[in-house]
Enzyme design. Sequence first.
Site, PDB file in Angstrom:
ATOM      1  N   LYS A 113       0.865  -1.179   0.000  1.00  0.00           N
ATOM      2  CA  LYS A 113       0.000   0.000   0.000  1.00  0.00           C
ATOM      3  C   LYS A 113       0.905   1.233   0.000  1.00  0.00           C
ATOM      4  O   LYS A 113       1.955   1.245   0.671  1.00  0.00           O
ATOM      5  CB  LYS A 113      -0.874  -0.045   1.258  1.00  0.00           C
ATOM      6  CG  LYS A 113      -1.977   0.990   1.323  1.00  0.00           C
ATOM      7  CD  LYS A 113      -2.811   0.755   2.597  1.00  0.00           C
ATOM      8  CE  LYS A 113      -3.936   1.749   2.756  1.00  0.00           C
ATOM      9  NZ  LYS A 113      -4.752   1.492   3.968  1.00  0.00           N
ATOM     10  N   SER A 195      -9.517   1.198   3.015  1.00  0.00           N
ATOM     11  CA  SER A 195      -8.700   2.008   2.148  1.00  0.00           C
ATOM     12  C   SER A 195      -7.591   1.228   1.447  1.00  0.00           C
ATOM     13  O   SER A 195      -6.958   1.754   0.547  1.00  0.00           O
ATOM     14  CB  SER A 195      -8.073   3.143   2.981  1.00  0.00           C
ATOM     15  OG  SER A 195      -7.187   2.619   3.952  1.00  0.00           O
ATOM     16  N   SER A 219      -9.881  -1.000   7.233  1.00  0.00           N
ATOM     17  CA  SER A 219      -9.222  -0.785   5.935  1.00  0.00           C
ATOM     18  C   SER A 219      -8.460  -1.977   5.374  1.00  0.00           C
ATOM     19  O   SER A 219      -8.030  -1.950   4.215  1.00  0.00           O
ATOM     20  CB  SER A 219      -8.284   0.419   6.009  1.00  0.00           C
ATOM     21  OG  SER A 219      -9.006   1.610   5.861  1.00  0.00           O
TER      22      SER A 219
END
Length: 552
Positions: A113, A195, A219
């Site tokens: 990420k 996310s 997330s």
Amino acid sequence: MKTWLFIGLSATLTLVNTSCAIAGVASEQLTLPDLYEASIVELQHGLDARHFTSVDLVKAYFARIKEVNLNGPSLRAVLEMNPSALAQAAALDLERKTKGKRSILHGIPILLKDNIATVASEGMNTTAGSFSLLNSIVPADASVVTRLRKGGAIILGKANLSEFAHVRGNIPNGWSGRGGQATSAYYPNANPCGSSSGSGIATSIGLTAVALGTETDGSITCPSAWNNVVGIKPTLGLTSRAGVIPASAHQDSVGPMARTVADAAAVLNVIAGKDLDDNFTLAQPSVVPDFTKALDERSLKGKRIGVPRHIYLDDDITGGDPSIKSAFEDALRTIRALGATVIDPADVPSASDLLNTNEIFVVETDMKIQLNQYFKSLVTNPSGVRSLADLIKFNDDHPDLEKPTGYEDQSTFEEAEATDGFNSIYFAALASNKDVGATRGLDAAFREHKLDAIVLPVIGIVSVASALAGYPIVTVPLGFYPDNTTAVPDGPQTLFPAPGLPFGLSFLGTAYSEFQLISFAYAYEQRTQIRLQRKAFAAAVPITQLIDVINH
Ligand SMILES: *[C@@H]1O[C@H](CO)[C@@H](O)[C@H](O)[C@H]1NC(C)=O
Ligand SMILES: *[C@@H]1O[C@H](CO)[C@@H](O)[C@H](O)[C@H]1NC(C)=O
Ligand SMILES: *[C@@H]1O[C@H](CO)[C@@H](O)[C@H](O)[C@H]1NC(C)=O
Ligand SMILES: CC(=O)N[C@H]1CO[C@H](CO)[C@@H](O)[C@@H]1O
């Protein structure tokens, strides 16, 4: 069921003519794993047997990314591919031959990420998806990245995400200024949750072997569920947050996203552990267990699994959706069939308070202090942004980059900027969050009902108590929206729900119960194999396989 790609005799003959000749297989049929599902164990087997190299793996994953990221369905799951990945792979291939493997992740590509720092000299940015951090120079790799490199993993690239891990404001899941709108591989233009959106999407269709995500509240859990993959959100303090673009030290956690529980456990083995640069990790037990030893199909036998129905109101946990409700009831039947007692209901005493906590206030207060520290820690930042206040102004000054139509909001940043640091109101809010999430929350429910885990389908407020308490969640595939689902626009560019979209089942525990949660998730996964029931839509299934790169 594993999907194998059978390579015929002619391909095998071509293979033995290459420099990495495969002794003794010329007359046999050589099998190469299908990268859509390939597990770490399968990849290690092929690497050890010299059926392919890590260089081949990187080439194949890069080609697969190119097929679907901006081309074809334009999933926008990957922000950057690592220009050093091929060199890392070549060095690790050589080391495998001369010295052997460093760990189970030796030579295995992993996608990060984009809020997880990697040294700029490698050729990639660390931006949380924001132009405000483009070309910034971080002081060092994130501590989890140091561990991955030490374990021999190859950093494949950076994944798109909900910008700043969704703490900027009310903007759609999976959108960042730099990456644009990431979408699901299960239905064209569907909401991928967030996310850690790109980590979930890319893992779901084999654009990488495995990925890392981060969770402040939901997330890792939600994008794992909605992309048909496995996610582990570790206990706060099991994995280091040093070098991760922060939201809140009281809630942020870094964890694996993978196609199987076994792969996720293998990644957790490598990234877990103490780190002097994140003092929350110093509270963890002295020995990190070998999580791959938790992979036991009989683990649910004799265990007590709770269903907190009355706090997580029925419609909150299922969104009122009949297919999620029925898949969840099926899961409870499976869990009973695997030998567990299901305690239903097993309520959390703080139930009603969970609907209205001080979570946002604490996260906003922490975020202002920690983002300011993060910006100050940068060696350089060409945008000139050096604080949260600068960041808010940067977004206002660059609406073309950071505030396109439908993606304007930064209200969480603005509220965070208005917070007043660690004052008495803050400490009271923090204490009440611990009380609601842990003391009168999960701790009380586990004690009162003598539970080994809680299970819930992933939608609604599943992750709040765990987020406030800093407790772990392991999420596995549970089912899919049926084909007759009506696709509903839910954002400027996305649909939700939609036919075929996946949803997940979460196993929740108390501090440092990952080993048990992994064992339960594994037993459920092995019995049901729900991930394999459905594939991505045709255009989102990459075509390139190892055979296509091995000879080139
Ligand atoms: C960051 O991305 C930009 C634009 O893609 C690129 O030119 C630059 O080399 C990258 N920076 C680093 C440190 O890799
Ligand atoms: C970590 O260190 C900070 C100071 O750097 C301190 O305020 C905090 O209480 C420490 N936290 C833990 C969990 O030790
Ligand atoms: C979708 O199909 C299922 C049977 O597979 C049926 O029970 C359900 O009512 C249908 N839903 C709609 C919206 O047509
Ligand atoms: C690897 C990759 O395809 N990255 C792309 C992500 O999206 C941005 C915005 O469209 C592109 O500029 C990158 O090339």
